[in-house]
Design a protein around this motif. Structure first.
Motif, PDB file in Angstrom:
ATOM      1  N   VAL B  26       0.858  -1.184   0.000  1.00  0.00           N
ATOM      2  CA  VAL B  26       0.000   0.000   0.000  1.00  0.00           C
ATOM      3  C   VAL B  26       0.891   1.230   0.000  1.00  0.00           C
ATOM      4  O   VAL B  26       1.738   1.386   0.882  1.00  0.00           O
ATOM      5  CB  VAL B  26      -0.923   0.013   1.236  1.00  0.00           C
ATOM      6  N   THR B  31      -5.685   4.563  -0.752  1.00  0.00           N
ATOM      7  CA  THR B  31      -6.728   3.779  -0.105  1.00  0.00           C
ATOM      8  C   THR B  31      -6.871   2.472  -0.856  1.00  0.00           C
ATOM      9  O   THR B  31      -7.260   2.454  -2.022  1.00  0.00           O
ATOM     10  CB  THR B  31      -8.090   4.507  -0.124  1.00  0.00           C
ATOM     11  N   LYS B  32      -6.510   1.393  -0.167  1.00  0.00           N
ATOM     12  CA  LYS B  32      -6.581   0.077  -0.803  1.00  0.00           C
ATOM     13  C   LYS B  32      -7.770  -0.668  -0.237  1.00  0.00           C
ATOM     14  O   LYS B  32      -7.954  -0.729   0.979  1.00  0.00           O
ATOM     15  CB  LYS B  32      -5.294  -0.680  -0.506  1.00  0.00           C
ATOM     16  N   ILE B  34      -9.627  -4.251   0.187  1.00  0.00           N
ATOM     17  CA  ILE B  34      -9.449  -5.702   0.058  1.00  0.00           C
ATOM     18  C   ILE B  34     -10.828  -6.345   0.044  1.00  0.00           C
ATOM     19  O   ILE B  34     -11.647  -6.102   0.934  1.00  0.00           O
ATOM     20  CB  ILE B  34      -8.626  -6.291   1.220  1.00  0.00           C
ATOM     21  N   LYS B  42      -9.249 -11.899   5.499  1.00  0.00           N
ATOM     22  CA  LYS B  42      -9.103 -10.443   5.403  1.00  0.00           C
ATOM     23  C   LYS B  42      -8.771  -9.847   6.771  1.00  0.00           C
ATOM     24  O   LYS B  42      -7.847  -9.033   6.898  1.00  0.00           O
ATOM     25  CB  LYS B  42     -10.405  -9.829   4.854  1.00  0.00           C
ATOM     26  N   LEU B  46      -5.219  -7.892   8.243  1.00  0.00           N
ATOM     27  CA  LEU B  46      -5.106  -6.623   8.978  1.00  0.00           C
ATOM     28  C   LEU B  46      -4.377  -6.822  10.301  1.00  0.00           C
ATOM     29  O   LEU B  46      -3.556  -5.997  10.713  1.00  0.00           O
ATOM     30  CB  LEU B  46      -6.489  -6.026   9.237  1.00  0.00           C
ATOM     31  N   LEU B 162      -6.853   1.289   9.318  1.00  0.00           N
ATOM     32  CA  LEU B 162      -7.273   0.010   8.774  1.00  0.00           C
ATOM     33  C   LEU B 162      -8.735  -0.198   9.155  1.00  0.00           C
ATOM     34  O   LEU B 162      -9.072  -0.228  10.332  1.00  0.00           O
ATOM     35  CB  LEU B 162      -6.413  -1.119   9.356  1.00  0.00           C
ATOM     36  N   THR B 192      -3.180   7.012   4.822  1.00  0.00           N
ATOM     37  CA  THR B 192      -3.046   5.763   4.080  1.00  0.00           C
ATOM     38  C   THR B 192      -4.024   4.772   4.687  1.00  0.00           C
ATOM     39  O   THR B 192      -4.049   4.615   5.903  1.00  0.00           O
ATOM     40  CB  THR B 192      -1.614   5.201   4.240  1.00  0.00           C
ATOM     41  N   SER B 193      -4.838   4.120   3.860  1.00  0.00           N
ATOM     42  CA  SER B 193      -5.775   3.192   4.491  1.00  0.00           C
ATOM     43  C   SER B 193      -5.981   1.894   3.738  1.00  0.00           C
ATOM     44  O   SER B 193      -5.753   1.798   2.532  1.00  0.00           O
ATOM     45  CB  SER B 193      -7.146   3.839   4.734  1.00  0.00           C
ATOM     46  N   ILE B 194      -6.407   0.907   4.501  1.00  0.00           N
ATOM     47  CA  ILE B 194      -6.872  -0.344   3.926  1.00  0.00           C
ATOM     48  C   ILE B 194      -8.302  -0.509   4.390  1.00  0.00           C
ATOM     49  O   ILE B 194      -8.608  -0.364   5.570  1.00  0.00           O
ATOM     50  CB  ILE B 194      -6.036  -1.547   4.412  1.00  0.00           C
ATOM     51  N   GLU B 221      -5.481  -7.414  -8.704  1.00  0.00           N
ATOM     52  CA  GLU B 221      -5.431  -6.093  -8.104  1.00  0.00           C
ATOM     53  C   GLU B 221      -5.497  -5.063  -9.217  1.00  0.00           C
ATOM     54  O   GLU B 221      -4.930  -5.264 -10.301  1.00  0.00           O
ATOM     55  CB  GLU B 221      -4.137  -5.923  -7.309  1.00  0.00           C
TER      56      GLU B 221
END
Ligand SMILES: Nc1ncnc2c1ncn2[C@@H]1O[C@H](COP(=O)(O)OP(=O)(O)OP(=O)(O)O)[C@@H](O)[C@H]1O
Ligand SMILES: [Mg+2]
Lengths: 264, 259
Positions: B26, B31-32, B34, B42, B46, B162, B192-194, B221
């Motif tokens: 990432v 912003t990813k 999943i 999942k 994290l 996250l 930055t996020s997932i 992806e």
């Protein structure tokens, strides 16, 4: 036959291993808790709150039970002492057996059943609902945040509760001695406090401190290691109480022998 | 710079190979999203990033630091930089909503109570909650708990957030507000996020890039459009929500399970 014996030894081996694992877990949790006591934030509020939960809230039931124990002790010793016309020793027997043995053990068992089970259920629920994980991700150490306050408050409050239990128990015996057996009040008091020596109180309280540590550590250990939802919490709570009872009695036996042989 | 990197991560849990040489990167400010079926790993992914789980094999890096080599204070600092919104909320049920949201501020930062209260109020307002500080978590609805958990994660303005299924179990209007919040944090604060989600609408809306997890690996992806028009049959079955397809073929689907 050979096979049977083999499975027996294997089962025995597994049991011994799990016992070693359990004791190791408790000891390591205890060491970590002690090391983390001075870590910041100190969490005085949490310690106070736990002390209230353990101490103040247990007072009524401890008082009630120790009062009955005192009454029972006095009546049971009266049964034999009356035959020998030596009723005045009832006071001494009640005082000594309460402070040395019954006060510490009965109080510890009550607190284990009440607060110990509560701690396991609470921490267990926190573990299965990921609250313990959440603590970690919010920068707090679960041992510092959850175990240390319970460990400290249990270790401090149990001796105080025990002193209180001893006093109430002696009072229960006093009522029987003075009002039922017509022993003179001043004589009963003299026989109680005349025979009690510093050592009786001391050995009783040393045991109590260790009992407090056992209750807190076993309860926290079982709680933090819960797996498997509500059912797991239920099982852990039962195991926590059972294991604490066994360890308290075993520790009691150990200390009684130790004091008998080495503390003259 | 890559903000979060999972390199060749493998993890076996309860005899099941949940992650199998999985790789995920990432970038800073990205912003990813999943996606993947329930039970595919999942949440486990994290948890590796904040070291609630440690990989059997492989490496985890955050801002170039080897997460597995961090100890004590360093690990604490990492935790303070990352906000994790747990799937089930994981609110402390012995604390009020306000105490939950302001937890880090109160425990780890020397901040005046009035300042904390202000920050808590702001964070709650960001997730659309007002005057709930004194409630206990048990008295909230499921969707409200989720939003309080979100408020708790963003209260310290972390660099990395996250989100584990932030819109599951909330009404469509709130879900949209949460999507908007994720977008705003991304645009304004360069977070930055997932985001882990099943909700494709939300995925398309917030994602810079979408990654699909399947059998322990990222099998596809791309940008939202690349995923939307992907020819990968697994991705296609997942995003269209078809009961039959390569994901369900050859493994126990509900119908074959019964027989
Ligand atoms: N602590 C654990 N012990 C054993 N198995 C675990 C543990 N945690 C997760 N698992 C297993 O790992 C797998 C992946 O779990 P995970 O929670 O990551 O799924 P998920 O993709 O988040 O699913 P969902 O969308 O339903 O939340 C599951 O099969 C689960 O049973
Ligand atoms: Mg999950």
């Amino acid at each position: 036959m050979f096979l049977l014996r083999k499975t027996f030894y294997m089962a025995l081996g597994a049991k011994v291993l799990s016992l070693v694992h359990f004791i190791g877990g408790i000891v390591s949790l205890g060491l970590q808790a002690v090391v983390l006591i001075p870590a910041r934030p100190l969490g005085g509020g949490r310690i106070f709150e736990q002390a209230k939960k353990v101490g103040v809230d247990s007072l009524p039931i401890v008082a009630l039970v120790s009062f009955f124990i005192g009454v029972i002790l006095a009546l049971q010793t009266a049964y034999i002492m009356q035959k020998m016309s030596s009723e005045i020793y009832i006071a001494s027997i009640v005082a000594v057996s309460l402070t040395r043995e019954l006060g510490p053990v009965i109080t510890a068992l009550i607190v284990a059943g009440r607060s110990g089970a509560g701690i396991t259920a609470e921490l267990g629920t926190m573990a299965v609902t990921e609250q313990v994980d959440a603590l970690v991700t919010l920068g707090s150490n679960p041992i510092k945040y959850l175990v240390v306050p319970r460990f400290l408050s249990m270790t401090f409050m149990l001796p105080i509760l025990t002193l209180f239990a001893n006093a109430i128990g002696i009072f229960g015996g006093y009522l029987i001695g003075v009002y039922h057996l017509s022993i003179r009040s001043s004589l009963y008091m003299n026989m109680t406090f005349g025979t009690l020596v510093y050592k009786d109180l001391f050995t009783g309280l040393v045991k109590t401190i260790v009992f407090g540590m056992i209750i807190a550590l076993v309860a926290c250990y079982e709680g933090l290691n819960v797996r498997g939802g509500a059912e797991g919490v239920g099982k852990a709570t039962t195991m926590s109480v059972v294991n604490t009872f066994i360890m308290i009695i075993a520790a009691d036996c150990f200390f009684t022998a130790l004091f008998y042989f080495f503390v003259k | 710079m890559a903000m979060i990197e999972l390199i060749n991560v493998s993890k076996n849990l309860g005899g099941k190979q949940v992650l199998d040489h999985m790789g995920l990167t990432v970038e800073e400010g990205e912003t990813k999203v999943i996606i993947g079926r329930s039970g595919v790993g999942k949440s486990v992914t994290l948890k590796h990033i904040v070291r609630l789980l440690e990989p059997d094999e492989g490496n985890v890096r955050v801002e170039g630091r080897d997460v597995l080599a961090l100890h004590g204070r360093e690990l604490n600092e990492l935790h303070m930089e990352i906000g994790l919104v747990f799937q089930g909320g994981a609110l402390f049920d012995s604390l009020t909503v306000g105490e939950n949201v302001g937890f880090i501020l109160r425990e780890h930062m020397n901040m005046a109570q009035s300042e904390i209260d202000k920050r808590v109020k702001e964070s709650l307002a960001l997730v659309g909650l007002y005057d709930v500080e004194l409630y206990m978590p048990a008295d909230l609805s499921g969707g409200m708990k989720k939003r309080v958990a979100l408020a708790r994660a963003i209260c310290t303005r972390p660099k990395i957030i996250l989100y584990d299924e932030p819109t599951t179990g909330v009404d469509p209007i709130t879900a949209d507000a949460i999507n908007q919040l994720i977008d705003e944090l991304h645009d304004k604060l360069k977070v930055t996020s997932i985001v882990v989600t099943h909700d494709m609408r939300s995925a398309y809306k917030v994602a810079d890039r979408i990654a699909m997890l399947y059998e322990g690996k990222i099998i596809a992806e791309g940008t939202p459009d690349e995923i939307r028009y992907s020819h990968n049959p697994y991705v296609h079955q997942f995003i269209t929500g078809a009961a039959h397809g390569p994901i369900t073929d050859g493994q126990n689907s509900v119908s074959t399970n019964a027989g």
